[in-house]
Design a protein around this motif. Structure first.
Motif, PDB file in Angstrom:
ATOM      1  N   TYR A  22      44.716  32.177  45.339  1.00  0.00           N
ATOM      2  CA  TYR A  22      44.494  32.180  44.113  1.00  0.00           C
ATOM      3  C   TYR A  22      45.532  31.847  43.348  1.00  0.00           C
ATOM      4  CZ  TYR A  22      43.574  33.462  39.841  1.00  0.00           C
ATOM      5  OH  TYR A  22      43.601  33.154  37.887  1.00  0.00           O
ATOM      6  N   LEU A  61      46.076  37.586  36.859  1.00  0.00           N
ATOM      7  CA  LEU A  61      45.184  38.826  37.796  1.00  0.00           C
ATOM      8  C   LEU A  61      45.311  39.853  37.500  1.00  0.00           C
ATOM      9  CD1 LEU A  61      45.241  38.356  41.761  1.00  0.00           C
ATOM     10  CD2 LEU A  61      45.563  40.545  40.162  1.00  0.00           C
ATOM     11  N   ASP A  84      41.636  44.796  35.698  1.00  0.00           N
ATOM     12  CA  ASP A  84      40.060  44.326  35.230  1.00  0.00           C
ATOM     13  C   ASP A  84      39.326  43.899  35.912  1.00  0.00           C
ATOM     14  OD1 ASP A  84      42.168  42.375  34.657  1.00  0.00           O
ATOM     15  OD2 ASP A  84      40.893  43.175  32.509  1.00  0.00           O
ATOM     16  N   SER A  85      39.659  42.154  36.387  1.00  0.00           N
ATOM     17  CA  SER A  85      39.038  41.140  36.961  1.00  0.00           C
ATOM     18  C   SER A  85      38.170  41.836  38.282  1.00  0.00           C
ATOM     19  CB  SER A  85      39.383  39.373  36.895  1.00  0.00           C
ATOM     20  OG  SER A  85      39.990  39.042  35.563  1.00  0.00           O
ATOM     21  N   LEU A 112      36.198  43.887  37.921  1.00  0.00           N
ATOM     22  CA  LEU A 112      34.620  43.411  38.079  1.00  0.00           C
ATOM     23  C   LEU A 112      33.818  43.248  38.735  1.00  0.00           C
ATOM     24  CD1 LEU A 112      32.063  42.558  35.976  1.00  0.00           C
ATOM     25  CD2 LEU A 112      33.386  40.533  35.403  1.00  0.00           C
ATOM     26  N   GLY A 113      34.540  41.634  39.820  1.00  0.00           N
ATOM     27  CA  GLY A 113      35.193  41.662  41.061  1.00  0.00           C
ATOM     28  C   GLY A 113      33.924  42.122  42.262  1.00  0.00           C
ATOM     29  N   ASP A 139      30.745  31.744  35.513  1.00  0.00           N
ATOM     30  CA  ASP A 139      31.294  32.531  34.956  1.00  0.00           C
ATOM     31  C   ASP A 139      31.782  32.324  33.718  1.00  0.00           C
ATOM     32  OD1 ASP A 139      33.310  33.954  34.025  1.00  0.00           O
ATOM     33  OD2 ASP A 139      34.796  33.106  35.677  1.00  0.00           O
ATOM     34  N   CYS A 198      36.121  31.243  32.755  1.00  0.00           N
ATOM     35  CA  CYS A 198      36.424  31.374  34.033  1.00  0.00           C
ATOM     36  C   CYS A 198      37.910  31.372  34.425  1.00  0.00           C
ATOM     37  CB  CYS A 198      35.352  29.929  34.753  1.00  0.00           C
ATOM     38  SG  CYS A 198      35.530  28.813  34.500  1.00  0.00           S
ATOM     39  N   LEU A 227      39.703  32.705  39.270  1.00  0.00           N
ATOM     40  CA  LEU A 227      39.677  34.178  39.940  1.00  0.00           C
ATOM     41  C   LEU A 227      38.041  34.767  39.587  1.00  0.00           C
ATOM     42  CD1 LEU A 227      41.392  36.071  41.006  1.00  0.00           C
ATOM     43  CD2 LEU A 227      41.867  37.631  38.639  1.00  0.00           C
ATOM     44  N   LEU A 228      37.602  34.962  39.339  1.00  0.00           N
ATOM     45  CA  LEU A 228      36.209  36.053  39.654  1.00  0.00           C
ATOM     46  C   LEU A 228      35.263  35.129  40.465  1.00  0.00           C
ATOM     47  CD1 LEU A 228      35.435  37.272  36.212  1.00  0.00           C
ATOM     48  CD2 LEU A 228      36.079  38.469  37.682  1.00  0.00           C
ATOM     49  N   SER A 269      32.267  37.809  33.197  1.00  0.00           N
ATOM     50  CA  SER A 269      31.985  37.279  32.431  1.00  0.00           C
ATOM     51  C   SER A 269      33.771  38.850  32.229  1.00  0.00           C
ATOM     52  CB  SER A 269      31.447  37.184  30.744  1.00  0.00           C
ATOM     53  OG  SER A 269      32.681  36.639  29.803  1.00  0.00           O
ATOM     54  N   ASN A 270      34.826  38.061  32.168  1.00  0.00           N
ATOM     55  CA  ASN A 270      36.193  38.981  31.776  1.00  0.00           C
ATOM     56  C   ASN A 270      35.893  37.961  30.423  1.00  0.00           C
ATOM     57  OD1 ASN A 270      37.771  40.620  31.248  1.00  0.00           O
ATOM     58  ND2 ASN A 270      39.355  40.647  32.678  1.00  0.00           N
TER      59      ASN A 270
END
Length: 206
Positions: free
Chosen positions: A11, A20, A23-24, A27-28, A41, A44, A48-49, A107-108
């Motif tokens: 990434y 990064l 939190d992400s 969620l991933g 996403d 997005c 990342l996600l 979604s973040n």
């Protein structure tokens, strides 16, 4: 340009993109995934996600929506350089148009409402409201499709109301803490479009 190894994928992002974060990553690992699913996403960033989902499950059809052209271009590069096929739309998520319904939306989103006085930088201030975000997610999902997101714990009531108001029934919830003696810094929620009432509270993620 920064880079991070995520399983078999790399990434890349720069200072103009949201970095990064824990939190992400949480969620991933939290969202439900199955092979062959169509995953979208919302907001997005640099993708990342989408990479985090791809490292967990093969055979996904990946899509993203990002209003910032620079971040959207990096998301396309991240998918291409990792050999992943997908589409990244550069538009407002409230005005997006997709050909097929999604199995999973993730979604973040920005955590703070405009005018709230919170400090989070431009990347943490809302461009659309929580009800607008949930309505956009519901509009792209197939019946019984899932919407998973991460947000601030103090906005949990707003989140649950916005999800149910959009026809997305909250089904799974998990709080994230940096250590057992610290207050939660984030909440993970997954809702099902047209799902029956009944919320599973999972153990905290430390």
């Amino acid at each position: 340009m920064e880079k991070e190894q995520l399983g078999p994928y790399i990434y890349r992002w720069d200072g103009d993109c949201f970095p990064l974060g824990a939190d992400s990553l949480a969620l991933g690992g939290f969202c439900t995934l199955k092979g062959g699913w169509r995953v979208l996403d919302l907001g997005c960033g640099a993708g990342l996600l989408l990479l985090l989902c791809a490292r967990r499950q093969e055979g996904l059809t990946l899509s993203g929506v990002e209003w910032d052209p620079h971040a959207a271009a990096l998301a396309r590069e991240n998918l291409a350089e990792n050999g992943l096929k997908g589409q990244i739309l550069t538009c407002d998520l409230r005005a997006m148009s997709l050909d097929k319904p999604m199995d999973l939306v993730i979604s973040n989103p920005p955590w703070y409402p405009q005018g709230s006085g919170k400090e989070g930088g431009p990347g943490r201030m809302e461009d659309c409201t929580l009800p607008q975000l949930c309505t956009a997610a519901a509009g792209t999902l197939k019946p019984k499709g899932r919407f998973a997101l991460v947000h601030r714990p103090e906005r949990l009531t707003d989140l649950l109301c916005a999800l149910r108001g959009a026809g997305l029934e909250p089904k799974r919830l998990r709080l994230c803490r940096h250590s057992p003696d610290k207050s939660p810094y984030a909440v993970l929620i997954e809702a099902v479009k047209g799902g029956h009432p009944g919320l599973d509270i999972l153990p905290d993620l430390i």
